[in-house]
Each structure stands twice: as C-alpha cells, then as structure tokens.
Scaffold this motif. Structure first.
Motif, PDB file in Angstrom:
ATOM      1  N   GLU A   1      -4.132   6.896   5.935  1.00 39.61           N
ATOM      2  CA  GLU A   1      -5.555   7.261   5.863  1.00 39.61           C
ATOM      3  C   GLU A   1      -6.477   6.132   6.334  1.00 39.61           C
ATOM      4  O   GLU A   1      -7.455   6.380   7.023  1.00 39.61           O
ATOM      5  CB  GLU A   1      -5.933   7.663   4.429  1.00 39.61           C
ATOM      6  CG  GLU A   1      -5.322   8.963   3.976  1.00 39.61           C
ATOM      7  CD  GLU A   1      -5.848  10.154   4.750  1.00 39.61           C
ATOM      8  OE1 GLU A   1      -7.068  10.225   4.985  1.00 39.61           O
ATOM      9  OE2 GLU A   1      -5.027  11.016   5.125  1.00 39.61           O
ATOM     10  N   ARG A   2      -6.161   4.894   5.978  1.00 40.43           N
ATOM     11  CA  ARG A   2      -7.059   3.761   6.257  1.00 40.43           C
ATOM     12  C   ARG A   2      -6.785   3.040   7.574  1.00 40.43           C
ATOM     13  O   ARG A   2      -7.709   2.447   8.136  1.00 40.43           O
ATOM     14  CB  ARG A   2      -6.986   2.750   5.116  1.00 40.43           C
ATOM     15  CG  ARG A   2      -7.590   3.292   3.835  1.00 40.43           C
ATOM     16  CD  ARG A   2      -7.486   2.350   2.677  1.00 40.43           C
ATOM     17  NE  ARG A   2      -8.024   1.037   2.973  1.00 40.43           N
ATOM     18  CZ  ARG A   2      -7.882  -0.017   2.180  1.00 40.43           C
ATOM     19  NH1 ARG A   2      -7.208   0.086   1.063  1.00 40.43           N
ATOM     20  NH2 ARG A   2      -8.390  -1.176   2.510  1.00 40.43           N
ATOM     21  N   HIS A   3      -5.525   3.059   8.038  1.00 42.53           N
ATOM     22  CA  HIS A   3      -5.168   2.169   9.140  1.00 42.53           C
ATOM     23  C   HIS A   3      -4.523   2.833  10.354  1.00 42.53           C
ATOM     24  O   HIS A   3      -4.028   2.133  11.235  1.00 42.53           O
ATOM     25  CB  HIS A   3      -4.258   1.055   8.626  1.00 42.53           C
ATOM     26  CG  HIS A   3      -4.902   0.223   7.563  1.00 42.53           C
ATOM     27  ND1 HIS A   3      -5.902  -0.678   7.832  1.00 42.53           N
ATOM     28  CD2 HIS A   3      -4.705   0.193   6.223  1.00 42.53           C
ATOM     29  CE1 HIS A   3      -6.286  -1.250   6.708  1.00 42.53           C
ATOM     30  NE2 HIS A   3      -5.582  -0.739   5.713  1.00 42.53           N
ATOM     31  N   THR A   4      -4.501   4.158  10.400  1.00 43.95           N
ATOM     32  CA  THR A   4      -3.963   4.843  11.573  1.00 43.95           C
ATOM     33  C   THR A   4      -4.938   5.920  12.041  1.00 43.95           C
ATOM     34  O   THR A   4      -5.869   6.293  11.316  1.00 43.95           O
ATOM     35  CB  THR A   4      -2.591   5.509  11.301  1.00 43.95           C
ATOM     36  OG1 THR A   4      -2.756   6.591  10.392  1.00 43.95           O
ATOM     37  CG2 THR A   4      -1.577   4.514  10.785  1.00 43.95           C
ATOM     38  N   ARG A   5      -4.693   6.383  13.247  1.00 45.80           N
ATOM     39  CA  ARG A   5      -5.464   7.502  13.795  1.00 45.80           C
ATOM     40  C   ARG A   5      -4.526   8.322  14.669  1.00 45.80           C
ATOM     41  O   ARG A   5      -3.454   7.849  15.063  1.00 45.80           O
ATOM     42  CB  ARG A   5      -6.655   7.015  14.603  1.00 45.80           C
ATOM     43  CG  ARG A   5      -6.283   6.232  15.844  1.00 45.80           C
ATOM     44  CD  ARG A   5      -7.535   5.718  16.570  1.00 45.80           C
ATOM     45  NE  ARG A   5      -7.194   4.833  17.638  1.00 45.80           N
ATOM     46  CZ  ARG A   5      -6.979   5.211  18.896  1.00 45.80           C
ATOM     47  NH1 ARG A   5      -7.078   6.476  19.232  1.00 45.80           N
ATOM     48  NH2 ARG A   5      -6.670   4.338  19.817  1.00 45.80           N
TER      49      ARG A   5
ATOM     50  N   MET B   1       0.858  -1.171   0.000  1.00 51.05           N
ATOM     51  CA  MET B   1       0.000   0.000   0.000  1.00 51.05           C
ATOM     52  C   MET B   1       0.898   1.226   0.000  1.00 51.05           C
ATOM     53  O   MET B   1       2.025   1.155   0.509  1.00 51.05           O
ATOM     54  CB  MET B   1      -0.799  -0.031   1.326  1.00 51.05           C
ATOM     55  CG  MET B   1      -2.176   0.483   1.283  1.00 51.05           C
ATOM     56  SD  MET B   1      -2.935   0.318   2.937  1.00 51.05           S
ATOM     57  CE  MET B   1      -3.795  -1.207   2.725  1.00 51.05           C
TER      58      MET B   1
ATOM     59  N   ASN C   1     -10.105  -2.685  16.153  1.00 49.54           N
ATOM     60  CA  ASN C   1     -11.504  -3.065  15.957  1.00 49.54           C
ATOM     61  C   ASN C   1     -12.361  -2.490  17.079  1.00 49.54           C
ATOM     62  O   ASN C   1     -11.835  -2.041  18.102  1.00 49.54           O
ATOM     63  CB  ASN C   1     -11.649  -4.594  15.936  1.00 49.54           C
ATOM     64  CG  ASN C   1     -10.969  -5.204  14.733  1.00 49.54           C
ATOM     65  OD1 ASN C   1     -10.897  -4.609  13.664  1.00 49.54           O
ATOM     66  ND2 ASN C   1     -10.448  -6.406  14.905  1.00 49.54           N
TER      67      ASN C   1
ATOM     68  N   HIS D   1       0.634   6.955   2.151  1.00 48.99           N
ATOM     69  CA  HIS D   1      -0.521   7.834   2.302  1.00 48.99           C
ATOM     70  C   HIS D   1      -1.803   7.017   2.515  1.00 48.99           C
ATOM     71  O   HIS D   1      -2.585   7.292   3.431  1.00 48.99           O
ATOM     72  CB  HIS D   1      -0.663   8.756   1.086  1.00 48.99           C
ATOM     73  CG  HIS D   1      -1.850   9.645   1.152  1.00 48.99           C
ATOM     74  ND1 HIS D   1      -1.888  10.780   1.945  1.00 48.99           N
ATOM     75  CD2 HIS D   1      -3.069   9.542   0.571  1.00 48.99           C
ATOM     76  CE1 HIS D   1      -3.071  11.347   1.829  1.00 48.99           C
ATOM     77  NE2 HIS D   1      -3.808  10.616   0.996  1.00 48.99           N
ATOM     78  N   GLU D   2      -2.010   6.019   1.687  1.00 50.68           N
ATOM     79  CA  GLU D   2      -3.204   5.174   1.806  1.00 50.68           C
ATOM     80  C   GLU D   2      -3.219   4.435   3.150  1.00 50.68           C
ATOM     81  O   GLU D   2      -4.251   4.355   3.822  1.00 50.68           O
ATOM     82  CB  GLU D   2      -3.255   4.168   0.658  1.00 50.68           C
ATOM     83  CG  GLU D   2      -4.499   3.286   0.690  1.00 50.68           C
ATOM     84  CD  GLU D   2      -4.515   2.241  -0.412  1.00 50.68           C
ATOM     85  OE1 GLU D   2      -5.551   1.567  -0.545  1.00 50.68           O
ATOM     86  OE2 GLU D   2      -3.492   2.078  -1.128  1.00 50.68           O
ATOM     87  N   PHE D   3      -2.061   3.907   3.557  1.00 48.37           N
ATOM     88  CA  PHE D   3      -1.987   3.202   4.833  1.00 48.37           C
ATOM     89  C   PHE D   3      -2.351   4.134   5.988  1.00 48.37           C
ATOM     90  O   PHE D   3      -3.145   3.776   6.860  1.00 48.37           O
ATOM     91  CB  PHE D   3      -0.588   2.607   5.058  1.00 48.37           C
ATOM     92  CG  PHE D   3      -0.453   1.959   6.394  1.00 48.37           C
ATOM     93  CD1 PHE D   3      -0.962   0.690   6.617  1.00 48.37           C
ATOM     94  CD2 PHE D   3       0.142   2.628   7.455  1.00 48.37           C
ATOM     95  CE1 PHE D   3      -0.871   0.091   7.870  1.00 48.37           C
ATOM     96  CE2 PHE D   3       0.241   2.044   8.703  1.00 48.37           C
ATOM     97  CZ  PHE D   3      -0.272   0.774   8.914  1.00 48.37           C
TER      98      PHE D   3
ATOM     99  N   GLU E   1      -6.685  -4.653  14.372  1.00 46.51           N
ATOM    100  CA  GLU E   1      -7.342  -4.982  13.100  1.00 46.51           C
ATOM    101  C   GLU E   1      -6.493  -5.891  12.214  1.00 46.51           C
ATOM    102  O   GLU E   1      -6.997  -6.464  11.263  1.00 46.51           O
ATOM    103  CB  GLU E   1      -7.732  -3.709  12.343  1.00 46.51           C
ATOM    104  CG  GLU E   1      -6.585  -2.987  11.704  1.00 46.51           C
ATOM    105  CD  GLU E   1      -7.037  -1.905  10.741  1.00 46.51           C
ATOM    106  OE1 GLU E   1      -8.184  -1.930  10.275  1.00 46.51           O
ATOM    107  OE2 GLU E   1      -6.211  -1.036  10.449  1.00 46.51           O
ATOM    108  N   TRP E   2      -5.205  -6.027  12.536  1.00 43.66           N
ATOM    109  CA  TRP E   2      -4.323  -6.861  11.732  1.00 43.66           C
ATOM    110  C   TRP E   2      -4.264  -8.306  12.230  1.00 43.66           C
ATOM    111  O   TRP E   2      -3.534  -9.133  11.688  1.00 43.66           O
ATOM    112  CB  TRP E   2      -2.925  -6.255  11.693  1.00 43.66           C
ATOM    113  CG  TRP E   2      -2.954  -4.940  11.000  1.00 43.66           C
ATOM    114  CD1 TRP E   2      -2.980  -3.709  11.585  1.00 43.66           C
ATOM    115  CD2 TRP E   2      -3.021  -4.714   9.590  1.00 43.66           C
ATOM    116  NE1 TRP E   2      -3.044  -2.733  10.626  1.00 43.66           N
ATOM    117  CE2 TRP E   2      -3.065  -3.332   9.390  1.00 43.66           C
ATOM    118  CE3 TRP E   2      -3.043  -5.555   8.481  1.00 43.66           C
ATOM    119  CZ2 TRP E   2      -3.135  -2.761   8.124  1.00 43.66           C
ATOM    120  CZ3 TRP E   2      -3.101  -4.989   7.221  1.00 43.66           C
ATOM    121  CH2 TRP E   2      -3.144  -3.612   7.055  1.00 43.66           C
TER     122      TRP E   2
END
Length: 141
Positions: free
Chosen positions: A76-80, A69, A93, A72-74, A99-100
């Motif tokens: 946006e989708r998998h961090t906060r 990935m 989750n 940038h995509e990672f 989630e991994w």
C-alpha cells in the motif's frame, strides 16, 4: 526498420537501424576475448535515474520483512501498479530517484530487488556509462 540482433537479444533492447549486426552481450565482438563484468561501486547513480523497478511476490515478502512491515502495508505505501499493468513496481520520488535511497546508501541493500542487483551487467539504459561508476573487469568463468 530495426534489424533483429543475430543473437536474439532484441528483448534486451539490442537492435540497430543499420545493416551491420549490433553489439550485444551474447555475441563476442572479438573471438576468444574475455567477457567484461562490471563491479558496482555503489555510486547510486542508477538509483537516481527515473524508471520502473519491478518487484515480484518473493521480493515484496523479503523487502517487507527487511523494513519490518507487513506485506500489505508495504504494498500500500511503497509500490504502484506498473505502467504495463503486469505487476507492481517500487514507488519513486518526484525527481525519479528511488525512495529507498539515503544519500549514497540503499536502505534495501540486504533485500535489494533482482533488477537492481542485475545492473549494469544484465541490463542497462542508454547513457549509463556516463553516469555509472562501475568498474569493468574480467567476468568470472
């Protein structure tokens, strides 16, 4: 009020409300006793415990490449943003589990964040021994 550990590891949560010095990793309770090192059995119970898994820039790069990935995509989708607003953490989750996690397997095993690799030897949480299946042994010298 809590007493600071004489070994100065308060930052790792080693503190006590008693006047006796608390146990900690930096001070051996028995002189010349071997240090204990826990060997992970990959039970994944720590991955199911709610909490913040911090990731830094190099870890994001490695994980994004591992899951094929863009960074940038990672992000946006998998961090906060972490609650302390000092960086990013992995998204979890709704139940607090990572989630991994895929059954008892970590899909990030080859690029696992340092925080995950360090458990339980460099950090742990209250009650971790009741959940974790890591096997205690002698620490490598």
């Amino acid at each position: 009020s809590p007493k600071r550990c004489p070994s100065d590891c308060f930052s790792r949560g080693c503190f006590s409300r008693s006047t006796r010095p608390p146990p900690c990793r930096k001070r051996r309770l028995v002189p010349d006793a071997p240090d204990i090192h826990y060997t992970c059995q990959r039970c994944t119970n720590c991955c199911r415990w709610p909490g913040v898994v911090r990731v830094d820039e190099s870890e994001i790069t490695a994980i994004a490449a591992h899951v094929r990935m863009s960074e940038h995509e990672f992000i946006e989708r998998h961090t906060r943003l972490r609650p302390d607003r000092r960086g990013l953490s992995l998204v979890e989750n709704a139940d607090g589990a990572c989630e991994w996690l895929d059954g008892r397997d970590c899909r990030l095993q080859a690029a696992k964040p340092a925080q995950c690799r360090a458990f339980p030897n460099e950090w742990n949480f209250p009650g971790w021994r009741e959940k974790c299946e890591a096997v205690p042994g002698l620490a490598p010298r």
